[in-house]
Scaffold this active site. Structure first.
Site, PDB file in Angstrom:
ATOM      1  N   ASP A 100      18.478 -41.257  -7.972  1.00  0.00           N
ATOM      2  CA  ASP A 100      18.728 -40.096  -8.834  1.00  0.00           C
ATOM      3  C   ASP A 100      19.861 -39.202  -8.355  1.00  0.00           C
ATOM      4  O   ASP A 100      20.366 -38.381  -9.139  1.00  0.00           O
ATOM      5  CB  ASP A 100      17.453 -39.250  -8.957  1.00  0.00           C
ATOM      6  CG  ASP A 100      16.305 -40.008  -9.578  1.00  0.00           C
ATOM      7  OD1 ASP A 100      16.566 -41.031 -10.244  1.00  0.00           O
ATOM      8  OD2 ASP A 100      15.143 -39.591  -9.398  1.00  0.00           O
ATOM      9  N   GLU A 121       0.826  -1.210   0.000  1.00  0.00           N
ATOM     10  CA  GLU A 121       0.000   0.000   0.000  1.00  0.00           C
ATOM     11  C   GLU A 121       0.860   1.260   0.000  1.00  0.00           C
ATOM     12  O   GLU A 121       0.572   2.222  -0.734  1.00  0.00           O
ATOM     13  CB  GLU A 121      -0.929  -0.014   1.219  1.00  0.00           C
ATOM     14  CG  GLU A 121      -1.953  -1.130   1.215  1.00  0.00           C
ATOM     15  CD  GLU A 121      -1.416  -2.485   1.659  1.00  0.00           C
ATOM     16  OE1 GLU A 121      -2.185  -3.457   1.649  1.00  0.00           O
ATOM     17  OE2 GLU A 121      -0.212  -2.566   2.025  1.00  0.00           O
ATOM     18  N   ALA A 140       6.805 -36.369 -13.196  1.00  0.00           N
ATOM     19  CA  ALA A 140       6.786 -36.484 -14.659  1.00  0.00           C
ATOM     20  C   ALA A 140       6.658 -37.960 -14.998  1.00  0.00           C
ATOM     21  O   ALA A 140       7.344 -38.800 -14.407  1.00  0.00           O
ATOM     22  CB  ALA A 140       8.067 -35.904 -15.256  1.00  0.00           C
TER      23      ALA A 140
END
Length: 668
Positions: free
Chosen positions: A230, A72, A184
């Site tokens: 991984d 603001e 994925a």
């Protein structure tokens, strides 16, 4: 000055907006700019403000990070004085002031804004409705979407406000961070081949989107299988900005001794495990700088509650199916982001994104809501919510209502005030709050430091004759937020420990004390806030910082809370101590009678030896009353294990009762 390049006008195709359409467009713009700091700073409540005169936007701003200038005030400063008068301010979220001075509201009121449109009431209970009430009491017209304004286009604008602050809403409603499960998979539903090979299923563009998701998260979680298979880094890899904490969940700690996640020079790593698992390996991890957190029973729900206590808003789960399934089953996953890639790998034993959920019929399947589809290169990103975004949180009952609901609550219980994040009820006490200090630099020249944390982090390297140390001090001085100052200081400390000043361990408490004392001496409203906590124990609620914070189970030293209580005592000074002694000496008989009456009523339960009044009075006159010492020096009171506080040689009072006496003193 009005914004250029089309930013100052929201009409499309030359057709002017009117009514709800104009208000909705401005609120959606406020929600859009509120998200601008994503990835640059750690997740925080997203505030955006647009000041407009009709269709013309004259000022706007957004909260960059906790402890920085409010949206603001930025919008008012951009618009300038004259353009604000009579204008309308559009806020995606009700202001939640943690500066202690209502700076967001003051900016709008003093600028002459006549109307405020609020997209969403603040979900945190200590802020909810407070700013709206304050603005209305100052004569401003305040409209809240979904309450004072209803239409289809308003619903769309409200949804934008919900989405941009989804992490805050979930945290407030469910008591755990907002959690996104990302994976994925190939077109036939595999996240790796039968051999476990998974690099790469998705395209480079999709992996770039994953980096963005990480940058929006406080932490990224994987399981032991993902780490072993991984060896991920789990960094955002954007060359700067916010880096999420890496969290590994492993019950047995059957993990490799060498892994990318054990390198904490770039980002911090936490390993969560079952209590007592592989103590020797825990010591090895600790020697590398990895934090180990033990749980009685390691499960997703408890880990999320722990992350909540650490102040996290948003968590990204990048785990395999073995961990994804219990996370979904325990109800901690709120959204799913699935990258579906046009590949087929096959394999009966090839892993899938989600393990066993115990469902035997398709009718038991979990349905996602607000599903969206986005093509990213050759891949398709499908995302949706497992649990809808919560809108409103329950209203806290009043003290009277609480007593009637739960009569076991005792109003004489000692009060403990916890603070941690700047959006907490007492967030202005934090060393991360946005309150500049005028203090000397390494050359003794007084300069403006943006926060206590800026001053503290820079002083780690002050006086070290090394170009890297000097560059670090300069970078900390110039950075825009306390969070960034902390990140620079901590990263430099990990990467270049030899550049730390040799006496830092003995000086750091005094450095923090000086900065805090300057802060609360400079700002009268902060001093008033600190003094309003008299009679309460102040605890910095960090569950992991065992030096400055209180720790996960109260095992922390809480030096930040102690320093604040010391400064509070210094502000109170000797007259207050004498006043307390006088009260206790003058009203010994009343205190005795009152305590006896309360014991009889059952409102307090203790076996206090009342002792001799004259001994007590003498002790008070000499300033030796340990009650006085306990209440003035809160650390003694806080660390007192007994429920009884002894005064003089043989007089004692119930601790709960004494807190009520102390409160009556304050009211007098």
């Amino acid at each position: 000055m009005a914004l250029s390049c089309g930013a100052g006008a929201l009409a499309m195709g030359g057709t002017p907006f009117s009514g709800h359409a104009l208000d909705a467009a401005h609120v959606q713009r406020a929600a859009g700019i509120a998200d601008k700091s994503a990835g640059c700073t750690s997740p925080h409540p997203n505030f955006g403000c647009v000041i407009a005169r009709g269709e013309r936007v004259v000022g706007e701003g957004f909260l960059y990070a906790q402890g920085t200038k409010c949206a603001e005030l930025q919008a008012v400063e951009m618009a300038g004085g004259e353009l604000c008068k009579g204008a309308t301010a559009y806020l995606n979220l009700e202001p939640g002031d943690c500066h202690g001075d209502d700076s967001a509201l003051s900016a709008l009121i003093q600028a002459g804004v006549s109307r405020v449109v609020v997209g969403l009431r603040h979900p945190l209970r200590h802020f909810r409705g407070k700013a709206i009430h304050s603005l209305r009491s100052e004569g401003l017209l305040v409209d809240v979407l979904g309450e004072d304004m209803r239409s289809k286009i308003i619903e769309d604008a409200l949804k934008s406000c919900l989405v941009v602050n989804a992490p805050l809403l979930y945290r407030a409603a469910y008591g755990i961070p907002y959690s996104v499960l990302k994976y994925a998979m190939t077109l036939d539903g595999k996240i790796a081949s039968s051999s476990g090979h998974a690099s790469w299923i998705s395209s480079k563009l999709s992996r770039q989107r994953v980096f963005e998701l990480r940058g929006r998260s406080d932490a990224v979680i994987v399981g032991g299988n993902t780490l072993r298979r991984d060896d991920p880094r789990l960094t955002a890899r954007h060359g700067g900005g916010h880096l999420p904490i890496r969290i590994v969940m492993s019950q047995s700690l059957n993990l490799p001794e060498v892994a990318n996640l054990w390198d904490v020079s770039v980002a911090h790593t936490i390993v969560t495990t079952q209590r007592g698992a592989r103590k020797s390996f825990q010591k090895l991890l600790a020697s590398k700088g990895v934090e180990v957190v033990e749980f009685d029973i390691l499960n997703p729900r408890d880990v999320m509650e722990y992350c909540y206590d650490r102040g996290y808003l948003s968590i990204l789960w990048e785990c395999g199916g073995g961990l994804a399934a219990p996370a979904i089953a325990s109800g901690v996953i709120h959204k799913v982001c699935a990258f579906v890639c046009p590949k087929i790998v096959g394999g009966l034993k090839a892993p899938t994104p989600v393990g066993e959920l115990g469902m035997v019929e398709m009718s038991q399947a979990l349905n996602l809501t607000d599903v969206s589809f986005e093509q990213i290169g050759p891949d398709m990103l499908i995302s949706g919510f497992l649990q809808p975004i919560p809108d409103l949180t329950p209203v806290i009952p009043t003290l009277g209502d609480t007593s009637s609901i739960d009569p076991t609550l005792n109003p004489y219980d000692a009060n403990i005030i916890f603070f941690y994040k700047t959006w907490d009820p007492y967030g202005a006490l934090s060393n991360f709050s946005s309150h500049p200090l005028h203090m000397p630099d390494e050359n003794g020249v007084y300069i403006t430091w943006q926060s206590v944390e800026h001053y503290y982090q820079a002083n780690k390297f002050v006086g070290v004759d090394d170009p890297i140390a000097r560059a670090c001090v300069g970078e900390i001085k110039s950075t825009g937020s306390p969070e960034e100052a902390a990140r620079i200081g901590r990263t430099s400390e990990r990467q270049h420990p030899h550049l730390m000043r040799a006496d830092w361990d003995t000086l750091k408490i005094n450095v923090m004390y000086k900065a805090l004392k300057c802060k609360f001496s400079t700002y009268p409203h902060l001093k008033s806030l600190l003094l309003s906590t008299v009679g309460s124990v102040l605890v910095e609620a960090s569950p992991h910082d065992l030096f400055w914070g209180g720790g996960r189970e109260g095992e922390g030293l809480n030096y930040l809370g102690r320093l604040l209580m010391q400064i509070r005592s210094e502000f109170l000074g000797c007259p207050f101590t004498l006043k307390l002694c006088t009260l206790l000496e003058t009203h010994c008989e009343e205190l005795d009678d009152s305590m006896k009456m309360r014991e009889k009523e059952g409102s307090i339960q203790c076996k206090c030896s009342l002792g001799e009044r004259e001994s007590f009075r003498s002790s008070c006159r000499l300033g030796k009353c340990s009650l006085t010492a306990c209440l003035i020096n809160d650390s003694k009171f806080m660390n007192c294990k007994s429920e009884v506080v002894h005064c003089g040689e043989d007089r004692s009072y119930c601790k709960k009762f004494l807190v009520s006496v102390f409160d009556s003193l304050l009211r007098s």
